[in-house]
Design a protein around this motif. Structure first.
Motif, short mmCIF file in Angstrom:
data_model
loop_
_atom_site.label_atom_id
_atom_site.label_comp_id
_atom_site.label_asym_id
_atom_site.label_seq_id
_atom_site.Cartn_x
_atom_site.Cartn_y
_atom_site.Cartn_z
N LEU A 1 0.78 -1.31 -0.17
CA LEU A 1 -0.29 -0.01 -0.20
C LEU A 1 0.94 1.29 -0.05
O LEU A 1 0.59 2.29 -0.87
CB LEU A 1 -0.95 -0.05 1.17
N GLU A 2 1.95 1.13 0.88
CA GLU A 2 2.86 2.33 0.76
C GLU A 2 3.47 2.73 -0.47
O GLU A 2 3.82 3.76 -1.14
CB GLU A 2 3.94 2.23 1.87
N THR A 3 3.80 1.37 -1.25
CA THR A 3 4.30 1.59 -2.79
C THR A 3 3.15 2.19 -3.55
O THR A 3 3.52 2.95 -4.49
CB THR A 3 4.74 0.10 -3.27
N TYR A 4 1.84 1.71 -3.45
CA TYR A 4 1.08 2.64 -4.16
C TYR A 4 0.88 4.04 -4.04
O TYR A 4 0.50 4.87 -4.90
CB TYR A 4 -0.56 1.80 -4.00
N THR A 5 1.20 4.39 -2.71
CA THR A 5 1.06 5.84 -2.53
C THR A 5 2.35 6.64 -3.24
O THR A 5 2.13 7.63 -4.04
CB THR A 5 1.57 6.03 -0.96
N VAL A 6 3.31 5.77 -3.29
CA VAL A 6 4.52 6.66 -3.78
C VAL A 6 4.37 6.65 -5.34
O VAL A 6 4.60 7.46 -6.21
CB VAL A 6 5.92 6.01 -3.72
N ARG A 7 3.95 5.41 -5.89
CA ARG A 7 3.72 5.36 -7.25
C ARG A 7 2.62 6.18 -7.93
O ARG A 7 2.83 6.93 -8.97
CB ARG A 7 3.23 3.91 -7.70
N ALA A 8 1.63 6.60 -7.02
CA ALA A 8 0.58 7.56 -7.40
C ALA A 8 1.25 9.10 -7.63
O ALA A 8 1.12 9.57 -8.60
CB ALA A 8 -0.47 7.69 -6.32
N ALA A 9 2.19 9.21 -6.60
CA ALA A 9 2.86 10.72 -6.74
C ALA A 9 3.70 10.64 -8.08
O ALA A 9 3.62 11.49 -8.68
CB ALA A 9 3.60 10.97 -5.58
N LEU A 10 4.49 9.55 -8.29
CA LEU A 10 5.47 9.58 -9.33
C LEU A 10 4.79 9.48 -10.68
O LEU A 10 5.03 10.23 -11.61
CB LEU A 10 6.37 8.34 -9.37
N GLU A 11 3.53 8.74 -10.88
CA GLU A 11 3.12 8.60 -12.13
C GLU A 11 2.12 9.94 -12.60
O GLU A 11 2.06 10.11 -13.59
CB GLU A 11 2.15 7.36 -12.18
N THR A 12 1.56 10.58 -11.23
CA THR A 12 0.73 11.56 -11.74
C THR A 12 1.80 12.68 -12.23
O THR A 12 1.55 13.48 -13.15
CB THR A 12 -0.02 12.28 -10.69
N ARG A 13 2.88 12.71 -11.59
CA ARG A 13 4.09 13.85 -12.19
C ARG A 13 4.41 13.38 -13.44
O ARG A 13 4.49 14.34 -14.03
CB ARG A 13 5.22 13.70 -11.18
N ALA A 14 4.32 11.99 -13.57
CA ALA A 14 5.04 11.64 -14.95
C ALA A 14 4.01 12.13 -16.11
O ALA A 14 4.31 12.45 -17.39
CB ALA A 14 5.31 10.38 -14.90
N ALA A 15 2.64 11.84 -15.68
CA ALA A 15 1.79 12.08 -16.69
C ALA A 15 1.71 13.50 -17.11
O ALA A 15 1.51 14.08 -18.34
CB ALA A 15 0.19 11.75 -16.09
N ARG A 16 1.98 14.49 -16.35
CA ARG A 16 2.00 16.04 -16.52
C ARG A 16 3.26 16.27 -17.50
O ARG A 16 2.93 17.13 -18.31
CB ARG A 16 2.24 16.84 -15.06
N LEU A 17 4.28 15.71 -17.02
CA LEU A 17 5.41 15.88 -18.07
C LEU A 17 5.21 14.87 -19.41
O LEU A 17 5.79 15.65 -20.46
CB LEU A 17 6.61 15.13 -17.42
N ALA A 18 4.57 13.90 -19.42
CA ALA A 18 4.54 13.00 -20.85
C ALA A 18 3.49 13.73 -21.88
O ALA A 18 3.73 13.75 -22.81
CB ALA A 18 4.22 11.59 -20.29
N MET A 19 2.48 14.31 -21.26
CA MET A 19 1.49 14.59 -22.21
C MET A 19 1.94 15.68 -23.26
O MET A 19 1.60 15.30 -24.48
CB MET A 19 0.21 15.29 -21.45
N PRO A 20 2.59 16.61 -22.91
CA PRO A 20 3.17 17.40 -23.96
C PRO A 20 4.18 16.77 -24.98
O PRO A 20 4.56 17.27 -26.22
CB PRO A 20 4.04 18.63 -23.38
N ARG A 21 4.84 15.64 -24.45
CA ARG A 21 5.50 15.00 -25.48
C ARG A 21 5.14 13.81 -25.97
O ARG A 21 5.93 13.00 -26.91
CB ARG A 21 6.65 14.40 -24.21
N LEU A 22 3.83 13.48 -25.93
CA LEU A 22 3.29 12.19 -26.58
C LEU A 22 3.21 12.51 -28.19
O LEU A 22 2.67 13.35 -28.74
CB LEU A 22 1.79 12.03 -26.04
N ARG A 23 3.78 11.35 -28.85
CA ARG A 23 3.67 11.35 -30.19
C ARG A 23 2.36 10.56 -30.54
O ARG A 23 2.07 9.56 -29.71
CB ARG A 23 5.02 11.12 -30.99
#
Length: 241
Positions: free
Chosen positions: A82-104
């Motif tokens: 469960l703690e891993t899910y917490t950290v993954r949520a933070a990492l992946e939401t940040r990654a989503a913000r970074l990835a969207m403008p770069r998506l081809r």
């Protein structure tokens, strides 16, 4: 000062990668034994690099090594998952913000193809294939984000968070796991960054809630009960609606 031969160290790293892939794929499920002689025979090497590889996996909490009993795959605690899910949520939401403008267009096609593969695998009752497509989808978003430190941190959590864990416990439902990704895929299809962040955040809240109910381990401490709500607490602390 004596140093280990480079060739042996490299070989041990290769064996470690092989064993780790076997663990996260479910080939070596939690509590199963990893026999040094068997792995050495399978890979055509001596036992020394296998032993070194197992010590490395012990160092990251993936295996336990006991005298006279050898190595076995460690079953993560509910709290760790469960703690891993917490950290993954933070990492992946940040990654989503970074990835969207770069998506081809090719990235979008690949992500949607992974979604289709998950649904097809779920319809066939193939939980392992659902897990593989799931891992590809999340890994692609992380990769497209283009942040090496973020990706390295995310990869370090992979052994504790791969979907095979949720698909190997009582009550596993591959269809539920596949359906959980539909909001993520729809946001990707629309190239909507805000919707993608919200979908990923909700994804981990639902996944954590599901695992908190199903992971076969009694919740006996207030610390563990607290971990079951840690994702929600993280959202409140960050001001996420």
């Amino acid at each position: 000062m004596l140093h280990r031969p480079i060739a042996r160290s490299v070989l041990a790293d290769q064996v470690r990668s092989h064993l780790l892939a076997g663990i996260v794929s479910g080939r070596y499920p939690p509590d199963s034994r990893i026999v040094e002689t068997q792995v050495a025979r399978e890979l055509g090497t001596s036992q020394a690099p296998v032993r070194e590889a197992l010590r490395g996996l012990e160092g990251i909490g993936m295996v336990e090594i006991s005298p006279f009993r050898g190595a076995r795959v460690r079953r993560p605690s509910r709290r760790e998952i469960l703690e891993t899910y917490t950290v993954r949520a933070a990492l992946e939401t940040r990654a989503a913000r970074l990835a969207m403008p770069r998506l081809r267009d090719g990235d979008v096609d690949a992500l949607l193809a992974d979604g289709a593969a998950m649904e097809a695998a779920a319809a066939a009752g193939d939980g392992a294939a659902v897990a593989e497509a799931d891992a590809r989808l999340h890994g692609t978003i992380i990769g497209v984000a283009g942040n090496e430190i973020l990706e390295r941190t995310w990869r370090s959590l992979e052994p504790y968070s791969r979907t095979y864990l949720s698909l190997s416990v009582p009550g596993a439902d591959p269809t539920w796991s596949a359906d959980l990704h539909r909001p993520i895929l729809e946001a990707i299809r629309r190239r909507d960054a805000a919707a993608l962040v919200e979908a990923i955040d909700s994804h981990f809240i639902e996944a954590a809630d599901n695992m908190a109910r199903r992971w076969p381990e009694p919740a006996t401490s207030s610390g563990e009960r607290g971990s079951e709500t840690s994702i929600q607490a993280t959202r409140i602390a960050e001001g996420t609606p």
